[in-house]
Scaffold this active site. Structure first.
Site, PDB file in Angstrom:
ATOM      1  CB  THR A 197      -0.812   0.041   1.318  1.00 45.76           C
ATOM      2  OG1 THR A 197      -1.679  -1.068   1.306  1.00 45.76           O
ATOM      3  CG2 THR A 197      -1.566   1.321   1.513  1.00 45.76           C
ATOM      4  N   GLY A 227      -9.409  -4.148   3.997  1.00 47.48           N
ATOM      5  CA  GLY A 227      -8.323  -4.165   4.973  1.00 47.48           C
ATOM      6  C   GLY A 227      -8.365  -2.903   5.813  1.00 47.48           C
ATOM      7  CG  ASP A 228      -4.601  -1.354   6.986  1.00 49.00           C
ATOM      8  OD1 ASP A 228      -4.571  -2.220   6.083  1.00 49.00           O
ATOM      9  OD2 ASP A 228      -3.719  -0.483   7.118  1.00 49.00           O
ATOM     10  N   GLY A 249       0.780  -3.066   5.286  1.00 47.49           N
ATOM     11  CA  GLY A 249       0.969  -4.444   5.729  1.00 47.49           C
ATOM     12  C   GLY A 249      -0.350  -5.145   5.934  1.00 47.49           C
ATOM     13  N   GLY A 251      -3.605  -5.851   6.802  1.00 55.32           N
ATOM     14  CA  GLY A 251      -4.661  -4.982   7.316  1.00 55.32           C
ATOM     15  C   GLY A 251      -5.414  -5.573   8.495  1.00 55.32           C
TER      16      GLY A 251
HETATM   17  N1  ASP Z   1      -2.750  -2.730   4.284  1.00 53.64           N
HETATM   18  C1  ASP Z   1      -3.253  -3.205   3.029  1.00 53.64           C
HETATM   19  C2  ASP Z   1      -4.399  -4.129   3.249  1.00 53.64           C
HETATM   20  O1  ASP Z   1      -4.365  -4.911   4.171  1.00 53.64           O
HETATM   21  C3  ASP Z   1      -2.289  -3.905   2.178  1.00 53.64           C
HETATM   22  C4  ASP Z   1      -0.903  -3.408   2.092  1.00 53.64           C
HETATM   23  O2  ASP Z   1      -0.432  -2.633   2.901  1.00 53.64           O
HETATM   24  O3  ASP Z   1      -0.232  -3.774   1.152  1.00 53.64           O
HETATM   25  O4  ASP Z   1      -5.279  -4.117   2.432  1.00 53.64           O
END
Ligand code: ASP
Length: 337
Positions: A197, A227-228, A249, A251
């Site tokens: 992300t 996700g987050d 990361g 989420g």
């Molecule tokens: N945080 C994002 C999610 O979980 C993914 C990522 O950071 O790559 O959707």
């Protein structure tokens, strides 16, 4: 930071908080009687921008064009996020993003400014710039978050640019993955390669902080998964009294500790940006028994323009842009892969 200083910092926060008490019935609200003059922002801060991962370098360039001309941090983070969303070579954000289990590329994004205005969009398919849809929701509706079909309808009504996803290379990769899945029938795999992300934080020359976050999420996720990244408080949080934070990361684990909000609250209690990111990572680790592939990273900025980051595993970095420098910073981490 040892436990003693942590407790001390915590106690300072509690002392400050205890000065604020709820009003008793019939008691006049001083704030409504004498509304304080709006805080005026003076151009005396040195602009700064930080963005997650190496794609943050290009994103910062786009944001810097705004900041260098005295533009707002909100315009800067949006410009940066749009740059990454338009990059067809990026497999975790925007047009080049990876699809869900059924081959649909669904995008999540959110944005927040120095006045705590925020907007968010989730599970949006076929729209080039989810970050701008999130901002549009923030500025033009009474809502914060729109998802799925409603979000798409909103984006189309407001004539946001449409895209066709997945792009051919991504579609091919998905077909390969599907073949493998059928062969071994396993759960979607989470690792540090499919998590990237972009999260962006900027302070403009008037000291105003804004943040943005945009992603295609966990590659081959279950349809419907958020996700987050579109969740204010998890993927992103800004409070002009303190600073801002963004996460990247897994989420699901970031949501468990309301990650970005946690980082901001730790800074409120006296932690530096890096200490706050580290403490949030420690908390996240405490909540998980199985650490396999659990990569998460935070970056943060405070109102003095100090920045920092921290991650669970090695390999996380963030791009830093100031008037003097443009560099990729390797974030400190808790453990090695
Ligand atoms: N945080 C994002 C999610 O979980 C993914 C990522 O950071 O790559 O959707």
């Amino acid at each position: 930071m040892d436990r003693r200083s942590f407790v001390k910092k915590g106690a300072l926060g509690i002392a400050a908080a205890s000065l604020v008490r709820p009003l008793m019935a019939g008691e006049a609200n001083a704030e409504t009687q004498h509304k304080p003059a709006e805080k005026t922002f003076v151009a005396r801060f040195k602009p700064i921008m930080i963005s997650t991962w190496s794609h943050g370098l290009e994103a910062n360039k786009a944001g810097w064009e705004v900041l260098a001309k005295g533009g707002t941090s909100l315009d800067a983070v949006e410009a940066g996020a749009r740059q990454t969303e338009a990059d067809v070579s990026n497999r975790s954000v925007g047009i080049g993003g990876m699809p869900d289990k059924e081959g649909h590329v669904t995008l999540d994004a959110c944005i927040m400014d120095w006045e705590s205005n925020c907007g968010s969009v989730g599970y949006l398919e076929g729209i080039a710039h989810p970050i701008s849809v999130a901002r549009h929701i923030m500025e033009n509706t009474p809502h914060v978050m729109l998802v799925g079909a409603g979000a798409k309808k909103y984006a189309m009504q407001h004539k946001f640019e449409r895209i066709k996803t997945p792009i051919p290379e991504v579609k091919m990769a998905w077909k390969e993955w599907k073949k493998e899945q059928e062969a071994i029938a396993k759960k979607p795999v989470i690792n540090h390669e499919n998590h990237d992300t972009i999260g962006l934080l900027a302070m403009d020359s008037s000291g105003r902080i804004s943040g943005a976050c945009t992603t295609s999420g966990w590659a081959y996720k279950l349809p419907g998964r958020l996700g987050d990244s579109p969740i204010i408080g998890a993927g992103l949080f800004v409070d002009q009294e303190v600073g801002g934070a963004v996460a990247t990361g897994l989420g699901e684990s970031i949501i468990k500790i309301a990650g970005s909000h946690t980082v901001v609250e730790l800074m409120r209690n006296g932690f530096t940006p890096e200490e706050a990111c580290k403490e949030a990572v420690n908390r996240l680790i405490r909540k998980h028994k199985d650490m396999t592939g659990l990569q998460c990273g935070f970056i943060a900025i405070n109102t003095e323009g100090k920045v920092g980051g921290y991650s669970v595993f090695n390999g996380f970095n963030y791009a830093l842009r100031t008037e003097q420098e443009e560099q990729l910073v390797d974030a400190p981490f808790d453990r090695s892969w």
